[in-house]
Design a protein around this motif. Sequence first.
Motif, short mmCIF file in Angstrom:
data_model
loop_
_atom_site.label_atom_id
_atom_site.label_comp_id
_atom_site.label_asym_id
_atom_site.label_seq_id
_atom_site.Cartn_x
_atom_site.Cartn_y
_atom_site.Cartn_z
N ASP A 1 20.44 40.84 45.51
CA ASP A 1 21.45 41.83 45.12
C ASP A 1 22.19 42.32 46.37
O ASP A 1 21.56 42.86 47.29
N TYR B 1 24.11 44.82 46.68
CA TYR B 1 24.19 46.28 46.72
C TYR B 1 22.93 46.91 46.12
O TYR B 1 22.96 47.52 45.06
N ALA C 1 23.86 52.93 46.34
CA ALA C 1 24.06 51.49 46.51
C ALA C 1 24.59 51.23 47.92
O ALA C 1 25.62 51.79 48.31
N LEU D 1 25.49 48.20 50.90
CA LEU D 1 25.75 46.77 51.10
C LEU D 1 24.67 46.15 51.98
O LEU D 1 24.38 46.64 53.07
N GLU E 1 20.74 51.66 36.98
CA GLU E 1 20.23 51.37 38.32
C GLU E 1 19.36 52.51 38.84
O GLU E 1 18.29 52.27 39.42
N LEU F 1 32.46 49.14 40.73
CA LEU F 1 31.70 47.89 40.68
C LEU F 1 32.36 46.92 41.64
O LEU F 1 33.48 46.46 41.41
N SER F 2 31.69 46.63 42.74
CA SER F 2 32.29 45.81 43.79
C SER F 2 32.41 44.36 43.33
O SER F 2 31.66 43.90 42.46
N LYS G 1 29.12 42.46 43.90
CA LYS G 1 28.12 42.79 42.88
C LYS G 1 28.47 42.13 41.55
O LYS G 1 27.59 41.61 40.84
N SER G 2 29.75 42.09 41.22
CA SER G 2 30.18 41.48 39.96
C SER G 2 29.78 40.02 39.90
O SER G 2 29.19 39.56 38.91
N TYR H 1 27.61 38.48 41.76
CA TYR H 1 26.15 38.40 41.78
C TYR H 1 25.59 38.51 40.36
O TYR H 1 24.74 37.72 39.94
N LEU H 2 26.08 39.50 39.62
CA LEU H 2 25.60 39.68 38.25
C LEU H 2 25.85 38.44 37.40
O LEU H 2 24.99 38.01 36.64
N GLY I 1 22.11 37.34 39.45
CA GLY I 1 21.60 38.52 38.76
C GLY I 1 21.25 38.23 37.32
O GLY I 1 20.17 38.60 36.83
#
Length: 458
Positions: free
Chosen positions: A33, A35, A42, A44, A333, A371-372, A375-376, A378-379, A383
């Motif tokens: 992850d 973040y 959160a 980085l 989270e 929502l960076s 992170k997006s 990654y999800l 993720g």
Amino acid sequence: FNSFSLVRPLVEFIMNTQSTTVYRASILNFQSDPYPIVDGEAVLDSSAYQFYQDGALVIEDGKVQHVGEAHDVLSTLPSDVEIVEYKDHLIIPGMIDTHIHYPQVEVIASYGEQLMDWLNNYTFPAEGQFEDKAYASNIANFFLDELLKCGTTTALVFGTVHKQSVEAFFEASEQRNTRMICGKVMMDRNAPDFLCDTPDASYDDSKSLIDTWHNKGRQLYAVTPRFAITSTHEQLQKAEQLLQEYPDVYMQTHISENKDEMAFVAELFPQAKDYLDVYDQYNLLGKRSVFAHGIHLNKREHQRLHETGSSVSFCPTSNLFLGSGLLDIQELEQNQVAYSIATDVGGGTSFSMLQTLSEAYKVTQMKGNKLSPLKSLYLATLGNAKTLQLEDKIGSFKTGNEADFVVLDFNSTAIMSLKQSKCKTLAEKLFAMIILGDDRAVEATYVAGTCVHKRDGK
């Protein structure tokens, strides 16, 4: 519907003759992850991801062999190795969708209802057609082609109450060698008679499908009670029995999507502490249990999800379209609740995970957070793989992982190209891709090292 049948002989030939191929482009790969929550915030973690401006991805016999800077990787390989170049493109792992209904393809963009009326007026009539296996096969092929066109290579999928709907889906997925998870809906009340099974029939059909399809090639099974409203006590006991007998299958259902839905659940199960407790009483929580939506969960439910390792699937386009509400992922989270992201077609309005991430950003903004882009993505990759307990197979370019990946075009549309020309950082380029991207941004999709989609048939 079945455009894949036109290229299937070529795909089968390639699958049987694969060796080593190098794909050269910019490459983004997550290891964790980017973040994580540190002291409630959160922060980085730059070590969580690898970005190679000029990268090389080495695929051997459908598996990831290596990823790194092109000048380093190519120097270690034979001079005659095949190199496929994608200039001004980005390669990421195949995207993963953790909640979607393949029988609802024709329901997408149906006007003017919230959840309960939408089910009765649109969804249930559409799902009745899947008693016909030939019809189900046509839709399954169309559905899978749409996913691949959008760069989605794995999905957690609802069938209908009909056993043959899931047989048709797995047959279509097996043809493409996609890693898919699907289940027959268990539903024995509060639905039209033509869509209701019985506790014993739902158990027998599910058991037969598990024995036939679970872990057959890349196919996996999910026990699938639609939601608490449509299953009796006896049927939920049968779902529990299936999970006890087959502990490595998945469990998927819905929870706390709509306030009228929640009120009906409370009426049907007056002894339950809350909505999640209905499922908990039948031991349906666990690391392979995915609960779609979860917009209106309470503190106790968050705690119980965390304790059991169960996850919530965030479906932003569906939640907006059906007026269900805005999920607060920061709250998840902070309560250490695992979550993923999904399209929820046909309540959701797009097969594209890029468009889904765009709407997730907006929902998060409405909740006062951000929502960076890292992170997006990654999800949508590692993720989501982690919530499905599949990170040892998909979601990243770890050596030995299955070679599902997507090639994204930074210049796929005029506005995208213009915006990208003004971007100065990786984050800016990724964010523009997410906000402006859709299926047109997907240059190619690869499944187990085989190209199964090329934009415009190129």
